[in-house]
Design a protein around this motif. Structure first.
Motif, PDB file in Angstrom:
ATOM      1  N   ALA A 119       0.906  -1.078  -0.060  1.00 16.04           N
ATOM      2  CA  ALA A 119      -0.130  -0.116   0.130  1.00 16.04           C
ATOM      3  C   ALA A 119       0.792   1.204  -0.153  1.00 16.04           C
ATOM      4  O   ALA A 119       0.386   2.404  -0.356  1.00 16.04           O
ATOM      5  N   ALA A 120       2.185   0.829   0.473  1.00 19.88           N
ATOM      6  CA  ALA A 120       3.121   2.427   0.368  1.00 19.88           C
ATOM      7  C   ALA A 120       3.561   2.692  -0.922  1.00 19.88           C
ATOM      8  O   ALA A 120       3.740   1.837  -1.900  1.00 19.88           O
ATOM      9  N   ALA A 121       3.890   3.956  -1.074  1.00 18.20           N
ATOM     10  CA  ALA A 121       4.349   4.246  -2.361  1.00 18.20           C
ATOM     11  C   ALA A 121       5.747   3.773  -2.618  1.00 18.20           C
ATOM     12  O   ALA A 121       6.397   3.746  -1.622  1.00 18.20           O
ATOM     13  N   GLY A 122       6.064   3.676  -3.957  1.00 13.50           N
ATOM     14  CA  GLY A 122       7.377   3.107  -4.290  1.00 13.50           C
ATOM     15  C   GLY A 122       7.330   2.013  -5.332  1.00 13.50           C
ATOM     16  O   GLY A 122       6.297   1.376  -5.635  1.00 13.50           O
ATOM     17  N   SER A 123       8.750   1.778  -5.739  1.00 14.42           N
ATOM     18  CA  SER A 123       8.740   0.678  -6.899  1.00 14.42           C
ATOM     19  C   SER A 123       9.410  -0.485  -6.528  1.00 14.42           C
ATOM     20  O   SER A 123       9.594  -1.454  -7.303  1.00 14.42           O
ATOM     21  N   GLY A 124      10.053  -0.549  -5.072  1.00 11.03           N
ATOM     22  CA  GLY A 124      11.014  -1.691  -4.481  1.00 11.03           C
ATOM     23  C   GLY A 124      12.366  -1.498  -5.429  1.00 11.03           C
ATOM     24  O   GLY A 124      12.888  -2.480  -5.343  1.00 11.03           O
ATOM     25  N   LEU A 125      12.780  -0.652  -5.900  1.00 10.90           N
ATOM     26  CA  LEU A 125      14.112  -0.275  -6.486  1.00 10.90           C
ATOM     27  C   LEU A 125      15.027   0.211  -5.657  1.00 10.90           C
ATOM     28  O   LEU A 125      16.374   0.101  -5.675  1.00 10.90           O
ATOM     29  N   GLY A 126      14.786   1.246  -4.796  1.00 13.29           N
ATOM     30  CA  GLY A 126      15.557   2.112  -4.376  1.00 13.29           C
ATOM     31  C   GLY A 126      16.530   1.399  -3.355  1.00 13.29           C
ATOM     32  O   GLY A 126      17.627   1.668  -3.595  1.00 13.29           O
ATOM     33  N   LEU A 127      16.282   0.563  -2.408  1.00 17.20           N
ATOM     34  CA  LEU A 127      17.278  -0.114  -1.831  1.00 17.20           C
ATOM     35  C   LEU A 127      18.169  -1.049  -2.481  1.00 17.20           C
ATOM     36  O   LEU A 127      19.453  -1.217  -2.212  1.00 17.20           O
ATOM     37  N   ALA A 128      17.738  -1.636  -3.696  1.00 15.38           N
ATOM     38  CA  ALA A 128      18.705  -2.583  -4.500  1.00 15.38           C
ATOM     39  C   ALA A 128      19.583  -1.656  -4.774  1.00 15.38           C
ATOM     40  O   ALA A 128      20.728  -2.099  -5.247  1.00 15.38           O
ATOM     41  N   ILE A 129      19.078  -0.607  -5.625  1.00 11.40           N
ATOM     42  CA  ILE A 129      19.918   0.494  -6.177  1.00 11.40           C
ATOM     43  C   ILE A 129      21.004   0.880  -5.299  1.00 11.40           C
ATOM     44  O   ILE A 129      22.255   1.109  -5.740  1.00 11.40           O
ATOM     45  N   ALA A 130      20.583   1.349  -4.139  1.00 14.30           N
ATOM     46  CA  ALA A 130      21.770   1.725  -3.008  1.00 14.30           C
ATOM     47  C   ALA A 130      22.644   0.880  -2.502  1.00 14.30           C
ATOM     48  O   ALA A 130      23.707   1.071  -2.607  1.00 14.30           O
ATOM     49  N   ARG A 131      22.357  -0.346  -2.540  1.00 11.88           N
ATOM     50  CA  ARG A 131      23.318  -1.681  -2.208  1.00 11.88           C
ATOM     51  C   ARG A 131      24.089  -1.552  -3.313  1.00 11.88           C
ATOM     52  O   ARG A 131      25.500  -1.940  -3.062  1.00 11.88           O
ATOM     53  N   ALA A 132      23.834  -1.688  -4.579  1.00  9.56           N
ATOM     54  CA  ALA A 132      24.488  -1.963  -5.724  1.00  9.56           C
ATOM     55  C   ALA A 132      25.700  -0.862  -5.979  1.00  9.56           C
ATOM     56  O   ALA A 132      26.741  -1.124  -6.031  1.00  9.56           O
ATOM     57  N   ILE A 133      25.105   0.555  -5.577  1.00 11.94           N
ATOM     58  CA  ILE A 133      26.085   1.587  -5.407  1.00 11.94           C
ATOM     59  C   ILE A 133      27.265   1.383  -4.545  1.00 11.94           C
ATOM     60  O   ILE A 133      28.310   1.838  -4.697  1.00 11.94           O
ATOM     61  N   VAL A 134      26.837   1.018  -3.313  1.00 12.40           N
ATOM     62  CA  VAL A 134      27.572   0.957  -2.167  1.00 12.40           C
ATOM     63  C   VAL A 134      28.688  -0.196  -2.289  1.00 12.40           C
ATOM     64  O   VAL A 134      29.789  -0.073  -2.323  1.00 12.40           O
ATOM     65  N   GLU A 135      28.202  -1.252  -2.846  1.00 10.28           N
ATOM     66  CA  GLU A 135      29.049  -2.457  -3.315  1.00 10.28           C
ATOM     67  C   GLU A 135      30.177  -2.094  -4.408  1.00 10.28           C
ATOM     68  O   GLU A 135      31.165  -2.639  -4.094  1.00 10.28           O
ATOM     69  N   ALA A 136      29.478  -1.142  -5.410  1.00 11.14           N
ATOM     70  CA  ALA A 136      30.822  -0.667  -6.198  1.00 11.14           C
ATOM     71  C   ALA A 136      31.907   0.066  -5.561  1.00 11.14           C
ATOM     72  O   ALA A 136      32.779   0.031  -6.125  1.00 11.14           O
ATOM     73  N   HIS A 137      31.567   0.698  -4.352  1.00  9.55           N
ATOM     74  CA  HIS A 137      32.620   1.384  -3.813  1.00  9.55           C
ATOM     75  C   HIS A 137      33.420   0.372  -2.783  1.00  9.55           C
ATOM     76  O   HIS A 137      34.046   0.793  -1.867  1.00  9.55           O
ATOM     77  N   ARG A 138      33.150  -0.923  -2.813  1.00  9.45           N
ATOM     78  CA  ARG A 138      33.677  -1.786  -1.892  1.00  9.45           C
ATOM     79  C   ARG A 138      33.215  -1.813  -0.491  1.00  9.45           C
ATOM     80  O   ARG A 138      33.853  -2.030   0.539  1.00  9.45           O
ATOM     81  N   GLY A 139      32.117  -1.267  -0.413  1.00  9.88           N
ATOM     82  CA  GLY A 139      31.424  -0.950   1.079  1.00  9.88           C
ATOM     83  C   GLY A 139      30.463  -1.933   1.197  1.00  9.88           C
ATOM     84  O   GLY A 139      30.195  -2.888   0.459  1.00  9.88           O
TER      85      GLY A 139
END
Length: 212
Positions: free
Chosen positions: A171-191
């Motif tokens: 029921a909440a707004a959103g596409s379910g992509l934000g957390l996946a994208i955030a983790r991909a960016i962080v892991e690209a930084h070796r984090g």
């Protein structure tokens, strides 16, 4: 590129461009308010430039794993993310430790990741909830955390929320992509990007990026 791959790229672009566009609208409205002095207006100008650069980067380079490394002043990154969200009407504040080391990374990509975490926190904190963005450090990493006072996440779901398309509250707004994208960016930084949450007591998402 297959049609499925093209659709996924488009979905990411649409999702990621929303945050800087919303920031630009909020900045434009803030400029019209007479209560802002010259220093505050200068800060709004900096936020507007950052939002425009973010849009340009997202549109020209959709791959979140593509990095343009530079020295990053963590204080600026956190303050801008918190201020942009607050301009949009959210209850967001920043808390920044003294003497933070700089890190090496892509400032626009990390801002994307942080914006996604803040947006997620604002959504789940609710109308009366608060969001706190913190910057701290350990012996090996700089830590950026986003905490909300929302309903929390059941332990069994805490790994699954980082998968693309997963939304625990339909029921909440959103596409379910934000957390996946955030983790991909962080892991690209070796984090790493982790979550600590207790149902009924909110959630804290923490980005750990190795010291420069």
């Amino acid at each position: 590129m297959t049609s499925d791959a093209a659709a996924e790229v488009l979905a990411v672009l649409v999702h990621e461009v929303r945050s800087p566009v919303a920031a630009l609208f909020a900045i434009e409205e803030a400029f019209a308010e007479a209560r802002f002095d010259d220093d505050a207006r200068h800060e709004l100008e900096r936020l507007a430039v950052a939002a425009c650069r973010g849009i340009e980067r997202i549109v020209l380079d959709a791959s979140v794993a593509s990095l343009r490394l530079d020295r990053i002043e963590v204080e600026d990154l956190v303050r801008q993310a918190a201020t942009a969200a607050a301009l949009e009407g959210a209850r967001v504040e920043s808390r920044i430790a003294d003497d933070l080391p700089s890190i090496e990374g892509d400032p626009q990509r990390l801002r994307q990741a942080l914006d996604n975490l803040v947006s997620n926190a604002v959504t789940h904190a609710g109308a009366d909830g608060a969001v706190i963005v913190r910057a701290d450090s350990s012996e090996t990493a700089v830590l950026l955390s986003v905490a909300d006072s929302g309903a929390g996440i059941p332990l069994a779901e805490q790994d699954r929320i980082f998968e693309k398309g997963v939304r625990l509250n339909e029921a909440a707004a959103g596409s379910g992509l934000g957390l996946a994208i955030a983790r991909a960016i962080v892991e690209a930084h070796r984090g790493t990007l982790t979550v600590r949450s207790t149902p009924g007591r909110g959630s804290t998402f923490t980005i750990a990026i190795p010291r420069a």
